[in-house]
Design a protein around this motif. Structure first.
Motif, short mmCIF file in Angstrom:
data_model
loop_
_atom_site.label_atom_id
_atom_site.label_comp_id
_atom_site.label_asym_id
_atom_site.label_seq_id
_atom_site.Cartn_x
_atom_site.Cartn_y
_atom_site.Cartn_z
N GLY A 288 0.78 -1.23 0.00
CA GLY A 288 0.00 0.00 0.00
C GLY A 288 0.81 1.27 0.00
N HIS A 289 2.10 1.19 -0.41
CA HIS A 289 2.95 2.38 -0.46
C HIS A 289 3.25 2.75 -1.91
CE1 HIS A 289 3.60 2.20 3.84
NE2 HIS A 289 4.01 0.95 3.74
N ARG A 290 3.38 4.05 -2.16
CA ARG A 290 3.68 4.52 -3.51
C ARG A 290 4.99 5.30 -3.50
NH1 ARG A 290 -0.33 8.02 -7.50
NH2 ARG A 290 1.10 8.10 -9.31
N PRO A 291 6.02 4.80 -4.15
CA PRO A 291 7.30 5.51 -4.17
C PRO A 291 7.26 6.72 -5.10
CG PRO A 291 7.43 3.57 -5.54
CD PRO A 291 6.08 3.53 -4.90
N VAL A 292 8.27 7.58 -4.98
CA VAL A 292 8.44 8.67 -5.92
C VAL A 292 8.58 8.08 -7.32
CG1 VAL A 292 9.99 10.54 -6.63
CG2 VAL A 292 9.50 10.17 -4.19
N ASP A 293 7.94 8.74 -8.27
CA ASP A 293 7.96 8.24 -9.65
C ASP A 293 9.34 8.45 -10.25
OD1 ASP A 293 7.00 7.16 -12.00
OD2 ASP A 293 6.27 9.08 -12.76
#
Length: 348
Positions: A288-293
Motif C-alpha cells: 500500500g505504499h507509492r514511491p516517488v515516480d
C-alpha cells in the motif's frame, strides 16, 4: 551477480544504502591495506600511488567514454563545481534543479554575483533561455532517484549557447554515462563506483573548457616533480592541470574497484540493479505504499517512511532517510533475498 557478491563482498547487514556509500570489493580493500602497511614501514609508496591515480583516471575514462586526457582526478564535487563557478562572469545565469545536491548547487550560490535560477527538475530543459550561461544538474537525483532528461537539456543548452555541467555521482557505476555529451561532468566515486572516500573525477572538453585551474598545485604541472617550488612554469597540457593533490591510498584501492565495474559491465549491472528496484516497487505496491515516480532508477524513495530507517537499522537492514523519505538503493552485491528482507521488515 550472486557469485560475485560472495567473492568480493561480505556485508554483515542487508546493505541497501549505496546511494550514501558503496561497499568496497575485497580486491580494493586488500590493495589499500597493503600500501598502508608499506607506508607504515617507511617503504616507498609514491610511485605505486601515482601509478594508481593514472590507472584510475584511465579506468574511469573508459566507464564514461572519453579519453583519459579529458579526465581530472581529485577528491570533491564541490571543489570542481567551485572552479567552474569561478570561470563565469559576474551576472551570468546558472540554471539548477530544485532540491539538487548542495555540493553541485552551493558553489554557484556563494558567488553572490551570479543569477541562480532554480526550477523543478522536469522543467529544466524548457527553462533554458537566451542568456543562460550554464545548466548544472545531477544525472540522477540523490534524494529520490529521479533521472534527468539529459538529451533534452543538452539540446536546449546548445540551442541557447549555454554550457552544461552534469553531476554523475549517483549514476556512474550502474547508469550508462557518456561524458562527452556534456561540457563538464563531476563525480564522487565512493558510492556506485565502490571506491573509498577521497576519489572524484572531472571531465572537460578537448579544449579544456576555458577553465582556470585556480587551485593548481605541483601535481598539475606538465612535469610534476619539476613543479614543486614557486609558480608552476608549465601546466599539464591535458585535464590533469585540474588535478587536486591526490588522496593516494584511496586511489590505490580505486583502480581495483573501477576495474571490477569494467569486468562486470555497466549494462549488466544496470539490468541487475533495476530488476531489484522494480521488485521493491512491486512489493511496496502490495503493502500500500507509492514511491516517488522514478522509472528505471536503481534508487527508490518512499514518501512518509523516512522514520522507518532507524527501525530497519535495528533489524540489520541498512537504508537511509532523505528529505523525509525512505531511500533504498540496489547495486551489484544485492540479491532478490535482500529486497524480500527489506519488504518483510517494512511489513513487520
Amino acid at each position: 551477480m550472486e557469485s560475485l557478491a560472495g567473492a568480493e563482498f561480505a556485508p554483515q547487514t542487508t546493505y541497501l544504502n549505496t546511494a550514501s556509500s558503496g561497499l568496497m570489493p575485497a580486491r580494493a580493500v586488500a590493495a589499500m591495506k597493503a600500501v598502508l602497511d608499506d607506508a607504515a614501514a617507511g617503504g616507498p609508496v609514491a610511485d605505486v600511488a601515482f601509478d594508481a591515480v593514472e590507472q584510475s583516471r584511465a579506468g574511469y575514462a573508459r566507464l564514461v567514454g572519453v579519453p583519459a586526457r579529458q579526465v581530472a582526478a581529485g577528491s570533491s564535487v564541490a571543489v570542481y563545481a567551485g572552479m567552474i563557478a569561478t570561470s563565469l562572469p559576474p551576472g551570468a545565469e546558472v540554471l539548477v534543479a530544485d532540491g539538487d545536491f548542495s555540493s553541485l548547487v552551493n558553489p554557484f550560490a556563494v558567488r553572490g554575483d551570479l543569477k541562480l535560477r532554480i526550477v523543478p527538475l522536469e522543467e529544466i530543459a524548457e527553462a533554458v533561455r537566451p542568456g543562460t550561461a550554464l545548466v548544472a544538474v545531477s544525472a540522477v537525483q540523490s534524494a529520490d532517484g529521479r533521472i534527468a532528461d539529459l538529451a533534452a537539456i543538452r539540446e536546449a543548452a546548445r540551442t541557447h549557447g549555454a554550457r552544461t555541467l552534469v553531476d554523475t555521482s549517483q549514476a556512474v557505476g550502474w547508469f550508462p554515462v557518456r561524458a562527452a555529451e556534456a561540457d563538464y561532468t563531476v563525480c564522487v566515486s565512493y558510492k556506485w563506483q565502490l571506491c573509498p572516500r577521497g576519489v572524484a573525477f572531472l571531465t572537460v572538453p578537448e579544449d579544456l573548457g576555458e577553465l582556470t585551474p585556480v587551485f593548481a598545485g605541483w601535481v598539475a604541472g606538465e612535469k610534476p616533480w619539476d613543479s614543486c617550488y614557486g609558480p608552476v612554469a608549465e601546466l599539464a597540457h591535458s585535464a590533469r592541470r585540474f588535478d587536486e593533490s591526490p588522496s593516494m591510498y584511496s586511489y590505490v584501492a580505486a583502480r581495483h574497484s573501477l576495474a571490477l565495474l569494467e569486468e562486470v559491465g555497466i549494462e549488466a549491472i544496470a539490468a541487475h540493479d533495476r530488476a531489484l528496484a522494480d521488485r521493491f516497487r512491486a512489493g511496496l505496491a502490495e503493502l500500500g505504499h507509492r514511491p516517488v515516480d522514478a522509472p528505471g532508477s536503481a534508487i527508490v524513495s518512499v514518501p512518509g517512511l523516512g522514520d522507518a530507517a532507524a527501525r530497519l537499522a535495528e533489524a540489520n537492514v541498512a537504508v537511509s532517510a532523505r528529505a523525509g523519505n525512505l531511500r533504498a538503493a540496489f547495486h551489484l552485491y544485492n540479491t532478490p533475498a535482500d529486497v524480500d528482507r527489506l519488504l518483510a521488515a517494512l511489513s513487520g
